[in-house]
Design a protein around this motif. Sequence first.
Motif, PDB file in Angstrom:
ATOM      1  N   SER A 126     -26.678 -83.790  10.562  1.00 22.43           N
ATOM      2  CA  SER A 126     -27.841 -83.133   9.968  1.00 22.43           C
ATOM      3  C   SER A 126     -27.486 -81.739   9.473  1.00 22.43           C
ATOM      4  CB  SER A 126     -28.982 -83.051  10.985  1.00 22.43           C
ATOM      5  OG  SER A 126     -29.430 -84.341  11.341  1.00 22.43           O
ATOM      6  N   VAL A 127     -26.706 -81.007  10.254  1.00 23.02           N
ATOM      7  CA  VAL A 127     -26.253 -79.676   9.848  1.00 23.02           C
ATOM      8  C   VAL A 127     -25.443 -79.759   8.555  1.00 23.02           C
ATOM      9  CG1 VAL A 127     -24.630 -77.822  10.442  1.00 23.02           C
ATOM     10  CG2 VAL A 127     -26.264 -78.628  12.142  1.00 23.02           C
ATOM     11  N   VAL A 128     -24.496 -80.677   8.514  1.00 25.38           N
ATOM     12  CA  VAL A 128     -23.615 -80.810   7.357  1.00 25.38           C
ATOM     13  C   VAL A 128     -24.394 -81.227   6.115  1.00 25.38           C
ATOM     14  CG1 VAL A 128     -21.728 -82.189   6.402  1.00 25.38           C
ATOM     15  CG2 VAL A 128     -21.528 -81.227   8.701  1.00 25.38           C
ATOM     16  N   SER A 129     -25.225 -82.254   6.234  1.00 23.66           N
ATOM     17  CA  SER A 129     -25.963 -82.742   5.069  1.00 23.66           C
ATOM     18  C   SER A 129     -26.946 -81.703   4.545  1.00 23.66           C
ATOM     19  CB  SER A 129     -26.684 -84.051   5.398  1.00 23.66           C
ATOM     20  OG  SER A 129     -25.764 -85.108   5.522  1.00 23.66           O
ATOM     21  N   GLY A 130     -27.620 -80.995   5.442  1.00 24.11           N
ATOM     22  CA  GLY A 130     -28.540 -79.953   5.018  1.00 24.11           C
ATOM     23  C   GLY A 130     -27.825 -78.844   4.263  1.00 24.11           C
ATOM     24  N   ALA A 131     -26.638 -78.483   4.721  1.00 20.22           N
ATOM     25  CA  ALA A 131     -25.860 -77.436   4.053  1.00 20.22           C
ATOM     26  C   ALA A 131     -25.395 -77.880   2.667  1.00 20.22           C
ATOM     27  CB  ALA A 131     -24.656 -77.056   4.916  1.00 20.22           C
ATOM     28  N   ILE A 132     -25.059 -79.157   2.528  1.00 16.98           N
ATOM     29  CA  ILE A 132     -24.650 -79.674   1.225  1.00 16.98           C
ATOM     30  C   ILE A 132     -25.815 -79.604   0.241  1.00 16.98           C
ATOM     31  CG2 ILE A 132     -23.843 -81.723  -0.032  1.00 16.98           C
ATOM     32  CD1 ILE A 132     -22.357 -82.497   2.592  1.00 16.98           C
ATOM     33  N   HIS A 133     -27.018 -79.921   0.702  1.00 18.47           N
ATOM     34  CA  HIS A 133     -28.208 -79.795  -0.151  1.00 18.47           C
ATOM     35  C   HIS A 133     -28.319 -78.372  -0.686  1.00 18.47           C
ATOM     36  CE1 HIS A 133     -30.718 -83.371   1.662  1.00 18.47           C
ATOM     37  NE2 HIS A 133     -29.549 -83.737   1.164  1.00 18.47           N
ATOM     38  N   SER A 134     -28.226 -77.395   0.220  1.00 19.82           N
ATOM     39  CA  SER A 134     -28.394 -75.994  -0.164  1.00 19.82           C
ATOM     40  C   SER A 134     -27.284 -75.542  -1.102  1.00 19.82           C
ATOM     41  CB  SER A 134     -28.419 -75.111   1.093  1.00 19.82           C
ATOM     42  OG  SER A 134     -29.522 -75.429   1.907  1.00 19.82           O
ATOM     43  N   PHE A 135     -26.059 -75.957  -0.829  1.00 18.29           N
ATOM     44  CA  PHE A 135     -24.938 -75.562  -1.684  1.00 18.29           C
ATOM     45  C   PHE A 135     -25.120 -76.105  -3.093  1.00 18.29           C
ATOM     46  CE2 PHE A 135     -20.838 -76.648  -3.625  1.00 18.29           C
ATOM     47  CZ  PHE A 135     -20.309 -75.373  -3.766  1.00 18.29           C
ATOM     48  N   GLY A 136     -25.513 -77.356  -3.212  1.00 14.61           N
ATOM     49  CA  GLY A 136     -25.674 -77.949  -4.536  1.00 14.61           C
ATOM     50  C   GLY A 136     -26.694 -77.208  -5.372  1.00 14.61           C
ATOM     51  N   MET A 137     -27.821 -76.849  -4.759  1.00 14.70           N
ATOM     52  CA  MET A 137     -28.858 -76.144  -5.500  1.00 14.70           C
ATOM     53  C   MET A 137     -28.407 -74.744  -5.894  1.00 14.70           C
ATOM     54  SD  MET A 137     -32.411 -77.395  -3.647  1.00 14.70           S
ATOM     55  CE  MET A 137     -31.881 -77.026  -1.975  1.00 14.70           C
ATOM     56  N   ALA A 138     -27.695 -74.064  -4.993  1.00 16.33           N
ATOM     57  CA  ALA A 138     -27.230 -72.713  -5.288  1.00 16.33           C
ATOM     58  C   ALA A 138     -26.131 -72.720  -6.352  1.00 16.33           C
ATOM     59  CB  ALA A 138     -26.715 -72.050  -4.010  1.00 16.33           C
ATOM     60  N   ALA A 139     -25.197 -73.673  -6.251  1.00 14.19           N
ATOM     61  CA  ALA A 139     -24.100 -73.737  -7.206  1.00 14.19           C
ATOM     62  C   ALA A 139     -24.595 -74.012  -8.618  1.00 14.19           C
ATOM     63  CB  ALA A 139     -23.094 -74.817  -6.789  1.00 14.19           C
ATOM     64  N   ALA A 140     -25.646 -74.807  -8.737  1.00 12.58           N
ATOM     65  CA  ALA A 140     -26.181 -75.150 -10.059  1.00 12.58           C
ATOM     66  C   ALA A 140     -26.626 -73.905 -10.823  1.00 12.58           C
ATOM     67  CB  ALA A 140     -27.350 -76.122  -9.918  1.00 12.58           C
ATOM     68  N   ALA A 141     -27.059 -72.893 -10.096  1.00 12.33           N
ATOM     69  CA  ALA A 141     -27.548 -71.673 -10.739  1.00 12.33           C
ATOM     70  C   ALA A 141     -26.418 -70.799 -11.263  1.00 12.33           C
ATOM     71  CB  ALA A 141     -28.402 -70.880  -9.748  1.00 12.33           C
ATOM     72  N   GLU A 142     -25.186 -71.056 -10.807  1.00 11.99           N
ATOM     73  CA  GLU A 142     -24.097 -70.152 -11.165  1.00 11.99           C
ATOM     74  C   GLU A 142     -22.912 -70.808 -11.865  1.00 11.99           C
ATOM     75  OE1 GLU A 142     -23.306 -66.679  -8.787  1.00 11.99           O
ATOM     76  OE2 GLU A 142     -24.379 -67.607  -7.113  1.00 11.99           O
ATOM     77  N   LEU A 143     -22.858 -72.119 -11.896  1.00 10.14           N
ATOM     78  CA  LEU A 143     -21.775 -72.768 -12.615  1.00 10.14           C
ATOM     79  C   LEU A 143     -21.832 -72.394 -14.097  1.00 10.14           C
ATOM     80  CD1 LEU A 143     -21.764 -76.334 -11.009  1.00 10.14           C
ATOM     81  CD2 LEU A 143     -19.848 -74.731 -11.010  1.00 10.14           C
ATOM     82  N   GLN A 144     -20.677 -72.203 -14.697  1.00 12.99           N
ATOM     83  CA  GLN A 144     -20.605 -71.802 -16.098  1.00 12.99           C
ATOM     84  C   GLN A 144     -20.115 -72.964 -16.966  1.00 12.99           C
ATOM     85  OE1 GLN A 144     -18.247 -68.197 -16.149  1.00 12.99           O
ATOM     86  NE2 GLN A 144     -19.811 -67.039 -15.052  1.00 12.99           N
ATOM     87  N   ARG A 145     -20.010 -72.730 -18.256  1.00  8.42           N
ATOM     88  CA  ARG A 145     -19.533 -73.704 -19.250  1.00  8.42           C
ATOM     89  C   ARG A 145     -20.393 -74.978 -19.270  1.00  8.42           C
ATOM     90  NH1 ARG A 145     -15.019 -75.971 -18.532  1.00  8.42           N
ATOM     91  NH2 ARG A 145     -14.643 -75.486 -16.349  1.00  8.42           N
ATOM     92  N   ASN A 146     -21.678 -74.828 -18.951  1.00  9.54           N
ATOM     93  CA  ASN A 146     -22.606 -75.967 -18.943  1.00  9.54           C
ATOM     94  C   ASN A 146     -22.199 -77.058 -17.953  1.00  9.54           C
ATOM     95  OD1 ASN A 146     -24.515 -75.065 -20.964  1.00  9.54           O
ATOM     96  ND2 ASN A 146     -22.901 -75.432 -22.480  1.00  9.54           N
ATOM     97  N   LEU A 147     -21.491 -76.671 -16.903  1.00 14.95           N
ATOM     98  CA  LEU A 147     -21.180 -77.620 -15.839  1.00 14.95           C
ATOM     99  C   LEU A 147     -22.448 -77.906 -15.037  1.00 14.95           C
ATOM    100  CD1 LEU A 147     -17.792 -76.178 -14.500  1.00 14.95           C
ATOM    101  CD2 LEU A 147     -18.105 -78.161 -15.984  1.00 14.95           C
ATOM    102  N   ARG A 148     -22.578 -79.140 -14.568  1.00 10.54           N
ATOM    103  CA  ARG A 148     -23.725 -79.552 -13.777  1.00 10.54           C
ATOM    104  C   ARG A 148     -23.279 -79.952 -12.373  1.00 10.54           C
ATOM    105  NH1 ARG A 148     -25.906 -84.112 -14.734  1.00 10.54           N
ATOM    106  NH2 ARG A 148     -24.200 -85.040 -15.926  1.00 10.54           N
ATOM    107  N   ILE A 149     -24.229 -79.892 -11.430  1.00 10.97           N
ATOM    108  CA  ILE A 149     -23.962 -80.392 -10.081  1.00 10.97           C
ATOM    109  C   ILE A 149     -25.240 -80.979  -9.504  1.00 10.97           C
ATOM    110  CG2 ILE A 149     -24.376 -78.095  -9.079  1.00 10.97           C
ATOM    111  CD1 ILE A 149     -22.379 -78.858  -6.845  1.00 10.97           C
TER     112      ILE A 149
END
Length: 200
Positions: A126-149
């Motif tokens: 649960s700890v790991v999966s919850g952290a992956i959720h948060s990372f994906g949402m945060a990374a989407a806001a900062e990835l460049q070159r129109n990369l998606r996650i």
Amino acid sequence: MKILLVGATGAIGRQVKAALEVRHEVITAGRSSGNLQVDIADAASIEHLFKQAPALDACIVTAGSSHMESFQTLREESLLPDIRSKLLGQVNLVLIGQHYLNDRGSFTLTSGILADEPARGTAAASVVSGAIHSFGMAAAAELQRNLRINVVSPGLAADSYAAIGHLFPGFNPVPMQKLVNAYLKSVEGVINGQVIRVYE
């Protein structure tokens, strides 16, 4: 598209590979199997992986596992292997891979239903999966070159139900095609920063 699939031997990975290779070039990677080898718990191994597979349009991760353990005996040292592999392994595939993927490429990570609906003995997962959720949402806001996650959060896969369903009382098995479609939506679609939950 040229797609890197990390973890193509599991119940979900096999089906995702079969669906994608009909119309895309799929390069598989695993610790001891696949076209290329990688230890996702080792950042240097991940860097080497991307150097071996240049000009990628997408990276999908269905690798990484989390163990089950009584909450009363759970300790930091037993959490660390799950964190290094399933969590930091996927995080590093994005942090390193962002410098290698083609413009407008995409990452698709895998978490799990236990982030939202834990069962007995699944605090680590649960700890790991919850952290992956948060990372994906945060990374989407900062990835460049129109990369998606995006993050696919699978429920209990139907192909695994016979073996482990007894550990998850009341959880409904999810048809494999529904799980596969979530990965196709992430890779071939246009969404970004989403947690795609496939629980029923």
